[in-house]
Design a protein around this motif. Structure first.
Motif, short mmCIF file in Angstrom:
data_model
loop_
_atom_site.label_atom_id
_atom_site.label_comp_id
_atom_site.label_asym_id
_atom_site.label_seq_id
_atom_site.Cartn_x
_atom_site.Cartn_y
_atom_site.Cartn_z
N ARG A 128 35.62 45.73 27.90
CA ARG A 128 36.64 44.74 27.60
C ARG A 128 36.35 43.43 28.36
NH1 ARG A 128 40.69 45.38 30.07
NH2 ARG A 128 40.04 47.05 31.50
N ALA A 129 36.80 42.31 27.81
CA ALA A 129 36.60 41.03 28.49
C ALA A 129 37.27 41.03 29.86
CB ALA A 129 37.16 39.89 27.63
N GLY A 130 38.39 41.73 30.00
CA GLY A 130 39.10 41.75 31.28
C GLY A 130 38.63 42.82 32.23
N ALA A 131 37.61 43.60 31.85
CA ALA A 131 37.12 44.66 32.73
C ALA A 131 36.24 44.08 33.82
CB ALA A 131 36.32 45.68 31.91
N PRO A 132 36.31 44.62 35.05
CA PRO A 132 35.45 44.12 36.13
C PRO A 132 33.98 44.31 35.79
CG PRO A 132 37.21 45.49 37.01
CD PRO A 132 37.23 45.67 35.52
N ALA A 133 33.18 43.28 36.03
CA ALA A 133 31.74 43.35 35.82
C ALA A 133 30.99 43.39 37.14
CB ALA A 133 31.26 42.14 35.00
N MET A 134 31.44 42.59 38.10
CA MET A 134 30.75 42.49 39.39
C MET A 134 31.76 42.36 40.52
SD MET A 134 27.49 39.98 38.96
CE MET A 134 26.21 40.31 37.75
N VAL A 135 31.37 42.83 41.68
CA VAL A 135 32.05 42.50 42.93
C VAL A 135 31.01 41.79 43.79
CG1 VAL A 135 33.25 43.33 44.98
CG2 VAL A 135 33.62 44.46 42.76
N MET A 136 31.18 40.47 43.94
CA MET A 136 30.24 39.65 44.70
C MET A 136 30.88 39.29 46.03
SD MET A 136 28.60 37.18 41.78
CE MET A 136 27.10 36.95 42.72
N TYR A 137 30.12 39.41 47.11
CA TYR A 137 30.67 39.19 48.44
C TYR A 137 30.41 37.78 48.93
CZ TYR A 137 32.53 43.79 48.91
OH TYR A 137 33.33 44.90 48.72
N VAL A 149 36.15 39.79 42.66
CA VAL A 149 36.08 40.58 41.42
C VAL A 149 35.89 39.65 40.23
CG1 VAL A 149 37.23 42.27 39.96
CG2 VAL A 149 37.59 42.31 42.45
N MET A 150 34.73 39.75 39.58
CA MET A 150 34.42 38.93 38.41
C MET A 150 34.47 39.81 37.16
SD MET A 150 33.93 35.96 39.73
CE MET A 150 33.65 35.29 38.08
N THR A 151 35.21 39.38 36.16
CA THR A 151 35.28 40.15 34.91
C THR A 151 34.18 39.75 33.94
OG1 THR A 151 36.73 38.56 33.81
CG2 THR A 151 37.80 40.27 35.16
N VAL A 330 37.41 31.59 36.41
CA VAL A 330 37.86 31.89 37.77
C VAL A 330 38.03 33.40 37.93
CG1 VAL A 330 39.73 31.56 39.44
CG2 VAL A 330 38.96 29.64 38.02
N ALA A 331 37.63 33.92 39.08
CA ALA A 331 37.71 35.36 39.35
C ALA A 331 39.15 35.84 39.37
CB ALA A 331 37.03 35.69 40.67
N SER A 332 39.33 37.14 39.31
CA SER A 332 40.67 37.72 39.25
C SER A 332 41.27 38.01 40.61
CB SER A 332 40.64 39.01 38.41
OG SER A 332 39.69 39.92 38.90
N GLY A 333 40.51 37.84 41.70
CA GLY A 333 41.05 38.04 43.04
C GLY A 333 40.04 38.68 43.96
N TYR A 334 40.47 38.90 45.20
CA TYR A 334 39.65 39.60 46.18
C TYR A 334 39.94 41.10 46.10
CZ TYR A 334 38.85 35.04 48.37
OH TYR A 334 38.50 33.74 48.62
N LEU A 335 38.91 41.89 46.18
CA LEU A 335 39.03 43.34 46.04
C LEU A 335 39.91 43.91 47.15
CD1 LEU A 335 38.06 45.90 44.52
CD2 LEU A 335 36.20 46.03 46.20
N ASP A 336 41.01 44.55 46.76
CA ASP A 336 41.90 45.27 47.68
C ASP A 336 42.41 44.40 48.83
OD1 ASP A 336 41.50 47.60 46.19
OD2 ASP A 336 39.78 48.20 47.41
N ARG A 337 42.57 43.10 48.56
CA ARG A 337 43.12 42.19 49.56
C ARG A 337 44.22 41.34 48.92
NH1 ARG A 337 38.18 43.21 51.58
NH2 ARG A 337 37.85 43.08 53.84
#
Length: 476
Positions: A128-137, A149-151, A330-337
């Motif tokens: 899905r377009a809204g599914a997470p693709a990457m977690v970049m630090y 979190v980048m979708t 724009v990313a959807s947010g910071y992972l678990d923060r």
């Protein structure tokens, strides 16, 4: 409706060429890449998140593409990550395994190898377009790195907007040697040509010799790459046949901009973005390119400036405030923060970049530094350190410079410039200091001139090569 980021149709649905992707000495056609990536995707099984040690290799390319096709979240890891940082990224991201080249330190995670010459044509459900693709630090300048979190949809939107701004087409050949764990090298430099089409040549190392040896129409580089190219005229002239030279990740010194224009016949395209936003502002392939300015919002992006009270500032080319951006990349947010996410992702869809900027009446943007260290409040004026640094870098006696605001009882903050002198500059230090102060007063305005010049042998930098201004304030 956004197309999926990467599927066999997207990657292979371009005209077939035998050298679609080149990494060092490895060369794959588009169908070879799809077959190898699909084979990799098949072997991921129940894994939902993988770490990839992003060495510049064809294995890394196949690992990234295969995971994205399978809907598995990619966690890119810098090959030179220290032990503590590596463990933090793996634990924080929840990566279940390593995919690709054998990692230097597996940290207890199983390794799933990539088989370069295995092939499969199995079809996977489209993410899905809204599914997470990457977690970049992020680089972690204010604490441990945070996972962004980048979708799939955000990455696709970011690439498509740049294709429009840069007139990037399947007829282009992109050449670069940037790391494959940053936005510039990975999302723009790898996923960009795979989604848009055309050829990709990754030179492994971004040296002037390597760039000159590979004919291309678009070249990516950071300011360090371009300054080295400007210092190698015989290699720089080999880029005259290119269409675009793109610079990002840090401000390009005006002297390098001018040198590239003279040697290559091209004015570099500068652009602005962050891990959290991808690229939101850029000069255009067919538009004005102004040294020190990063251009206009790309398609779908809105920008504004706000002051300390949260009020909007005018776009008059003088008012400096925090840059806010809003757009589909724009990313959807910071992972678990959730708290850190709430600080930067505002309720009305705007992202607070933390960068100080100004915007002129034509919509051109200039980034003048970070709000925390680069917005100087002196004598009632709000001054961007980056603007002063750009002016000083335009003087032939300055090799490097960092400008900070030092507490001052009278002015609030006084402007101090830490200067690394050009090699073999013979000028007396006191005379040179007065000359540089006058240079800024003439080129910008009197209230933006440094009140003090401090000459240093080098500037403190972090692992990403960025100047650590807080260290200058405490040690300088």
């Amino acid at each position: 409706m956004l197309l999926p980021l990467l599927t066999p149709d997207v990657v292979a649905g371009r005209s077939e060429v035998s050298d679609a992707v080149t990494v060092g000495d490895e060369v794959f056609s588009r169908s070879d890449l799809v077959g190898a990536a699909t084979s990799t995707a098949e072997r991921l099984g129940a894994v939902s998140r993988v770490a990839i040690e992003a060495v510049p290799s064809m294995q890394t390319v196949i690992a990234v593409v295969g995971a994205l096709m399978a809907g598995v979240v990619v966690v890119p890891v810098a090959p030179d990550s220290g032990t503590a940082e590596l463990r933090h990224i793996l634990d924080d991201s929840g990566a279940q395994a390593w995919l690709g080249a054998t990692p230097t330190d597996a940290c207890g995670r199983p390794h799933i190898p990539v088989r370069l010459y295995a092939r499969s044509w199995h079809r996977h459900p489209q993410p899905r377009a809204g599914a997470p693709a990457m977690v970049m630090y992020t680089s972690g300048t204010t604490g441990p790195p945070k996972g962004v979190v980048m979708t799939h949809g955000a990455i696709a939107a970011g690439i498509d907007a740049l294709a429009q701004a840069w007139q990037w087409t399947p007829q282009d050949t992109l050449v670069h040697g940037l790391p494959l764990f940053h936005v510039h090298g990975l999302i723009l430099g790898l996923l960009g040509p795979l989604r848009i089409g055309g050829r990709l040549v990754h030179t492994v190392k971004p040296t002037p010799e390597n760039y000159a040896a590979h004919p291309g129409s678009i070249y990516f580089g950071v300011p360090t790459v371009w300054s080295r190219m400007a210092a190698a005229p015989e290699h720089a002239r080999a880029l005259r046949s290119a269409r675009l030279l793109v610079s990002g990740s840090a401000p390009l010194p005006p002297t390098v901009f001018e040198a590239l224009r003279e040697l290559t016949g091209h004015e570099p395209v500068e652009r602005y973005g962050m891990t959290e936003t991808l690229i939101t502002i850029s000069t255009r392939a067919d538009g004005e390119r102004r040294p020190g300015w990063v251009g206009l919002p790309v398609e779908g992006v809105q920008t504004r400036l706000r002051d300390d009270a949260g009020e909007d500032l005018p776009h008059d080319g003088e008012a400096v405030g925090e840059l806010l951006v809003r757009g589909p990349m724009v990313a959807s947010g910071y992972l678990d923060r959730p708290e850190a996410t709430a600080e930067s992702w505002l309720p009305d869809g705007w992202f607070a970049t933390g960068d100080a900027a100004l915007i002129d009446a034509d919509g051109m943007h200039r980034i003048v530094g970070r709000m925390s260290t680069d917005l100087i409040k002196s004598g009632g004026n709000r001054i961007g350190a980056g603007e002063i640094e750009g002016s000083l870098l335009g003087h032939g006696s300055v090799a490097e410079v960092a400008v900070v605001g030092v507490a001052d009882d009278d002015l609030g903050q006084r402007i101090v410039a830490f200067v690394v002198r050009a090699a073999d500059d013979p000028t007396d230090p006191d005379t040179l200091a007065r000359t540089l102060i006058d240079h800024v007063a003439r080129s910008l305005s009197a209230h933006k001139r440094p009140r003090e010049i401090r000459f240093v042998d080098d500037l403190p930098r972090n692992a990403m090569g960025k100047v650590v201004k807080k260290k200058l304030l405490t040690d300088g």
